[in-house]
Scaffold this active site. Structure first.
Site, short mmCIF file in Angstrom:
data_model
loop_
_atom_site.label_atom_id
_atom_site.label_comp_id
_atom_site.label_asym_id
_atom_site.label_seq_id
_atom_site.Cartn_x
_atom_site.Cartn_y
_atom_site.Cartn_z
N TYR A 141 -15.04 -0.60 8.86
CA TYR A 141 -13.60 -0.29 9.01
C TYR A 141 -13.17 -0.46 10.47
O TYR A 141 -12.17 -1.11 10.76
CB TYR A 141 -13.37 1.14 8.54
CG TYR A 141 -11.99 1.70 8.76
CD1 TYR A 141 -11.79 2.75 9.65
CD2 TYR A 141 -10.89 1.23 8.04
CE1 TYR A 141 -10.54 3.30 9.84
CE2 TYR A 141 -9.63 1.78 8.23
CZ TYR A 141 -9.47 2.80 9.12
OH TYR A 141 -8.21 3.35 9.31
N ILE A 152 -1.28 -2.02 -5.51
CA ILE A 152 -2.07 -2.81 -6.49
C ILE A 152 -2.06 -2.15 -7.86
O ILE A 152 -2.43 -2.77 -8.86
CB ILE A 152 -3.51 -2.99 -5.97
CG1 ILE A 152 -4.22 -4.13 -6.70
CG2 ILE A 152 -4.29 -1.67 -6.04
CD1 ILE A 152 -5.40 -4.70 -5.98
N GLY A 195 0.83 -1.21 0.00
CA GLY A 195 0.00 0.00 0.00
C GLY A 195 0.86 1.25 0.00
O GLY A 195 0.52 2.27 0.60
C1 VAH Z 1 -10.72 7.44 8.15
N1 VAH Z 1 -8.54 8.52 7.94
O1 VAH Z 1 -11.21 8.57 8.17
C2 VAH Z 1 -9.22 7.33 8.44
C3 VAH Z 1 -8.92 7.23 9.92
C4 VAH Z 1 -9.48 7.93 12.24
C5 VAH Z 1 -9.88 7.94 10.81
O2 VAH Z 1 -8.77 5.91 10.33
O3 VAH Z 1 -11.36 6.44 7.90
#
Ligand code: VAH
Length: 319
Positions: A143, A36, A9
């Protein structure tokens, strides 16, 4: 151990600046950048580079053996906002890539691993002010879920297989060299670009949305510091809280107005407001400061100065 480093990455917002820094520290021939696609030609053309899909175990193993890699920085991930649009893709990328690297380390092909976690591991039930290292963690984004689960696996591979994997919970990162992609904190980068190009910014978060933030130079310093720290000083093998400053869109607009007095801002919250509202306002990173001597350098006005000065320079160079 002389590091022979692979950055997965390497064309991303943090990966690109980490590549430059590690090449400077260890030498161009000690660092292999990979991504990638060729989406950052500065990185592709400035040293060893390989096209590599972080989810392709066989190609990853071939790359590690080809260059006799002993250290991996796994910077590839799908961030919070994009992850909400493509939940299963985010899960697959963020988790498959981590398992491939951890398993190659378990089998002895890699000696040391850096894997980025995030303040996104915290959720709406987490205490929001000076969020402690150990607390309630019920992330409400895909995430954040991948980062929370990833932390558990990192700690498991350290305890069970003695894999030397180190991790920090990055806050929002602000930089001028490479645009971020798909994050909720990206407003804090976009605002500087728009302040210079349009004199106005329409913010996708409300003016009082306070979030933990950090200038890229501090984030890179923390990443290098934790990887260079003696093993015995790394006492947390999930991921360390890491902090610098916290601010709201209103406060960063005021900081910009000190240099661009005509700058204006408006607010039009979108789906990312719910993500931001689930995260802490500020982070307690005492453990990182005690265990491996972490300290930050850049406050908000210093960040504003760095961003506006360097973005103006870039505009002049491109004109
Ligand atoms: C996001 N920049 O906004 C990332 C980060 C704390 C946020 O992990 O998803």
């Amino acid at each position: 151990m002389n590091p022979k480093i692979l950055i997965i990455g390497a064309c991303g917002q943090i990966g690109s600046e980490l590549t430059t820094k590690l090449r400077h520290i260890y030498g161009d021939n000690q660092v292999v950048a990979s991504d990638i696609s060729y989406n950052n030609l500065d990185i592709v053309n400035s040293g060893l580079f390989e096209i590599l899909d972080a989810q392709d175990y066989a190609s990853l193993k071939i790359c590690i053996e080809k260059y006799e890699i002993n250290t991996v920085y796994l910077m590839a991930a799908m961030l919070s906002a994009t992850g909400e649009k493509y939940p299963m893709k985010a899960w697959d990328l963020n988790m498959n890539s981590l398992f491939h690297v951890l398993n190659l380390a378990k089998e002895g092909f890699i000696k040391k691993v850096f894997w980025p976690s995030s303040i996104a591991v915290f959720g709406p039930t987490t205490p929001k002010v000076n969020t402690p290292q150990y607390t309630v963690m019920e992330p409400s984004t895909v995430y954040g879920i991948t980062k929370q689960v990833g932390e558990r696996w990192c700690e498991y591979y350290f305890n069970k297989y003695n894999v030397d994997v180190r991790s920090i919970r990055y806050p929002g990162i602000i930089s001028h060299k490479t645009l971020p992609g798909g994050g909720t904190t990206d407003y804090a980068v976009d605002i500087y670009h728009k302040a210079l190009s349009d004199g106005h910014y329409e913010c996708f978060l409300t003016e009082e949305t306070e979030l933990p933030m950090m200038f890229m130079d501090d984030a890179i310093k923390a990443t290098v510091d934790i990887m260079q720290a003696p093993t015995e000083s790394i006492k947390i093998r999930s991921a360390y809280n890491l902090a610098a400053i916290s601010f709201t869109p209103r406060e960063v607009a005021e900081s910009i107005k000190k240099q661009l007095s005509d700058f204006t801002i408006s607010y039009a919250p979108d789906f990312r407001q719910d993500i931001a509202d689930s995260w802490p306002k500020s982070i307690d990173d005492n453990e990182a400061r005690k265990h491996w001597n972490w300290s930050h350098e850049f406050d908000l006005d210093a960040i504003t100065n760095e961003m506006l000065t360097n973005l103006e320079k870039k505009t002049l160079q491109n004109s």
